[in-house]
Every structure is written in structure tokens, then in C-alpha cells.
Design a protein around this motif. Structure first.
Motif, PDB file in Angstrom:
ATOM      1  N   SER A 132      14.328  10.413   9.625  1.00  9.56           N
ATOM      2  CA  SER A 132      14.741  10.818  10.981  1.00  9.56           C
ATOM      3  C   SER A 132      13.596  11.504  11.730  1.00  9.56           C
ATOM      4  CB  SER A 132      15.964  11.736  10.931  1.00  9.56           C
ATOM      5  OG  SER A 132      15.623  13.010  10.414  1.00  9.56           O
ATOM      6  N   SER A 133      12.532  11.856  11.014  1.00  5.38           N
ATOM      7  CA  SER A 133      11.362  12.494  11.627  1.00  5.38           C
ATOM      8  C   SER A 133      10.204  11.523  11.817  1.00  5.38           C
ATOM      9  CB  SER A 133      10.907  13.677  10.755  1.00  5.38           C
ATOM     10  OG  SER A 133      11.930  14.644  10.662  1.00  5.38           O
ATOM     11  N   GLY A 134      10.467  10.230  11.665  1.00  7.11           N
ATOM     12  CA  GLY A 134       9.456   9.216  11.944  1.00  7.11           C
ATOM     13  C   GLY A 134       8.647   8.746  10.753  1.00  7.11           C
ATOM     14  N   TYR A 135       9.039   9.098   9.551  1.00  5.49           N
ATOM     15  CA  TYR A 135       8.334   8.656   8.354  1.00  5.49           C
ATOM     16  C   TYR A 135       8.880   7.295   7.932  1.00  5.49           C
ATOM     17  CZ  TYR A 135       6.154  13.180   7.940  1.00  5.49           C
ATOM     18  OH  TYR A 135       5.382  14.300   8.185  1.00  5.49           O
ATOM     19  N   ALA A 136       7.985   6.443   7.457  1.00  2.41           N
ATOM     20  CA  ALA A 136       8.358   5.095   7.027  1.00  2.41           C
ATOM     21  C   ALA A 136       7.927   4.891   5.575  1.00  2.41           C
ATOM     22  CB  ALA A 136       7.683   4.058   7.924  1.00  2.41           C
ATOM     23  N   PRO A 137       8.662   4.052   4.841  1.00  3.28           N
ATOM     24  CA  PRO A 137       8.277   3.774   3.449  1.00  3.28           C
ATOM     25  C   PRO A 137       6.880   3.155   3.381  1.00  3.28           C
ATOM     26  CG  PRO A 137      10.470   2.904   3.924  1.00  3.28           C
ATOM     27  CD  PRO A 137       9.871   3.328   5.225  1.00  3.28           C
ATOM     28  N   VAL A 138       6.123   3.548   2.356  1.00  2.00           N
ATOM     29  CA  VAL A 138       4.786   3.002   2.112  1.00  2.00           C
ATOM     30  C   VAL A 138       4.649   2.691   0.622  1.00  2.00           C
ATOM     31  CG1 VAL A 138       3.665   4.146   4.073  1.00  2.00           C
ATOM     32  CG2 VAL A 138       3.745   5.304   1.843  1.00  2.00           C
ATOM     33  N   ARG A 139       3.563   1.999   0.302  1.00  2.64           N
ATOM     34  CA  ARG A 139       3.268   1.722  -1.096  1.00  2.64           C
ATOM     35  C   ARG A 139       3.211   3.041  -1.852  1.00  2.64           C
ATOM     36  NH1 ARG A 139      -2.088   0.423  -1.468  1.00  2.64           N
ATOM     37  NH2 ARG A 139      -1.712  -1.236   0.002  1.00  2.64           N
ATOM     38  N   LYS A 140       3.770   3.055  -3.053  1.00  2.00           N
ATOM     39  CA  LYS A 140       3.832   4.288  -3.841  1.00  2.00           C
ATOM     40  C   LYS A 140       2.439   4.786  -4.202  1.00  2.00           C
ATOM     41  CE  LYS A 140       8.298   3.380  -5.978  1.00  2.00           C
ATOM     42  NZ  LYS A 140       8.975   3.212  -7.277  1.00  2.00           N
ATOM     43  N   PHE A 141       2.321   6.110  -4.280  1.00  2.00           N
ATOM     44  CA  PHE A 141       1.074   6.780  -4.636  1.00  2.00           C
ATOM     45  C   PHE A 141       1.408   7.974  -5.509  1.00  2.00           C
ATOM     46  CE2 PHE A 141       2.626   8.442  -0.630  1.00  2.00           C
ATOM     47  CZ  PHE A 141       2.685   9.795  -0.889  1.00  2.00           C
ATOM     48  N   GLY A 142       0.390   8.605  -6.058  1.00  2.00           N
ATOM     49  CA  GLY A 142       0.566   9.846  -6.796  1.00  2.00           C
ATOM     50  C   GLY A 142       1.033   9.655  -8.229  1.00  2.00           C
ATOM     51  N   LEU A 143       1.325  10.756  -8.869  1.00  2.00           N
ATOM     52  CA  LEU A 143       1.691  10.786 -10.286  1.00  2.00           C
ATOM     53  C   LEU A 143       2.901   9.904 -10.601  1.00  2.00           C
ATOM     54  CD1 LEU A 143       1.224  12.082 -13.099  1.00  2.00           C
ATOM     55  CD2 LEU A 143       2.796  13.898 -12.384  1.00  2.00           C
ATOM     56  N   TYR A 144       3.886   9.873  -9.713  1.00  2.00           N
ATOM     57  CA  TYR A 144       5.136   9.169  -9.990  1.00  2.00           C
ATOM     58  C   TYR A 144       5.189   7.763  -9.390  1.00  2.00           C
ATOM     59  CZ  TYR A 144       6.604  13.671 -11.729  1.00  2.00           C
ATOM     60  OH  TYR A 144       6.688  14.831 -12.454  1.00  2.00           O
ATOM     61  N   ARG A 145       4.056   7.195  -9.053  1.00  2.00           N
ATOM     62  CA  ARG A 145       4.026   5.894  -8.377  1.00  2.00           C
ATOM     63  C   ARG A 145       4.617   4.759  -9.210  1.00  2.00           C
ATOM     64  NH1 ARG A 145      -0.886   7.358  -9.996  1.00  2.00           N
ATOM     65  NH2 ARG A 145      -2.278   5.895 -11.050  1.00  2.00           N
TER      66      ARG A 145
END
Length: 184
Positions: A132-145
Motif C-alpha cells: 500500500s506504500s508503493g513497494y512491488a515484489p522483486v527477485r529475492k535477495f539476502g540471507l533468506y532468498r
């Protein structure tokens, strides 16, 4: 409510971090194992905020830390949101949205291009806040990708004219080139 910049190793930050770890364990079976260092949140490469209730009790937190292109899937200019948390008794007051806006403003002022975050399927209220704040799904990143329950989101940080971050970038999901849109 009082929003204060605090170091991530401050006792109040540690207290809230312990609470969020308990909640992660309740929802996922364990706490977040991502390496966190207080220096990651030191300006100008990051920021950590705590919201204090009128009686001085810490009730919410959130921070961002700089990330650059890495094998974990980050991109140059990323600002990674970490430890967004509101204690149960203070939920529903708009505190997370207030912290999120302050973090975005700070990251934008620091020259960061994209705000990124990782959450999970067991945190539907977080997913609702971010989308609701304008974020969209992206390719996973980070430790839990590689975890099935992991969900990653991003939002380009640009000013009203679209000037900040106006260079070609990929969307992080399909590698399609994107340019920040110009807001009316």
C-alpha cells in the motif's frame, strides 16, 4: 509520540529487537539470523529510529542500511529496511507508516536509489503496509532468498521530478529496464 534517531546497539533498540525476535520465532519457528551490526545504521550509510510513547516507553522501531551489488542479490544504491516493528499494544496507530516515510526520506537524502526489504508469508500485515506504500515484489535477495516463505519488495526513491535515480536500472524481478516515473 516521539521519534528519535538511536544507535542500533542502544538498550531500547536491543529491547525491541528481542521482542521482534520472539515474534519471528512464533511465526516462523526461529528468529532472524541476518547479521546486523550497529555501525550498519550509522548515518550517512543508514539510520535507525525508535518511536517512544508519551510515557517514554519504546513502542516501534525501524532502520535502513546501505547495500551495494552483491551475490546476495542487492543492487548498487539499495537501502535495505530492517527491524520494522511495532509492539502489539501500539499497533493500529500508523507508527509503522510514519517510520517507513522517515526512512524513505532519509535514504533519499543520503543518495540511495532503491528501498528494499525482505519479509515473509507469515507477516501479512507487513506485506499490506509495503504494497500500500508503493513497494512491488522483486527477485529475492539476502540471507533468506532461497526460503519459500520469503518475500522481497522494492520501491524506487525519486523526487517529485523523477530526477533522483533517473538512470536506467532493472526492476530486480525480470531484469527489464525501468526508469522512475515522473509524479504529477
Amino acid at each position: 509520540m516521539d521519534v528519535r534517531r538511536i544507535r542500533y546497539d542502544h538498550p531500547d533498540a536491543r529491547k525491541l529487537d528481542e521482542e521482534v525476535q520472539v515474534e519471528y520465532a512464533e511465526r516462523y519457528g526461529e528468529g532472524d539470523l541476518t547479521h546486523m551490526d550497529a555501525a550498519h545504521f550509522d548515518p550517512p550509510r543508514g539510520l535507525y529510529l525508535i518511536v517512544y510513547d508519551t510515557d517514554g516507553t519504546p513502542v516501534a522501531s525501524g532502520g535502513w542500511r546501505s547495500q551495494e551489488r552483491s551475490e546476495e542479490g542487492y543492487e548498487d544504491g539499495d537501502a535495505e529496511i530492517k527491524r520494522m516493528f511495532v509492539v502489539r499494544a501500539a499497533r493500529g496507530r500508523g507508527l509503522a507508516r510514519r517510520i517507513l516515510a522517515a526512512l524513505e526520506d532519509s535514504a533519499r537524502e543520503a543518495g540511495r536509489v532503491r528501498m528494499v526489504l525482505e519479509t515473509g508469508t507469515e507477516q501479512p500485515e507487513a506485506i499490506a503496509l509495503y504494497t500500500s506504500s508503493g513497494y512491488a515484489p522483486v527477485r529475492k535477495f539476502g540471507l533468506y532468498r532461497f526460503e519459500e516463505s520469503s518475500r522481497c519488495y522494492a520501491k524506487l526513491l525519486n523526487d517529485a521530478t523523477g530526477a533522483a535515480g533517473a538512470t536506467d536500472r532493472t526492476d530486480g524481478l525480470t531484469d527489464a529496464p525501468v526508469r522512475p516515473s515522473v509524479k504529477p
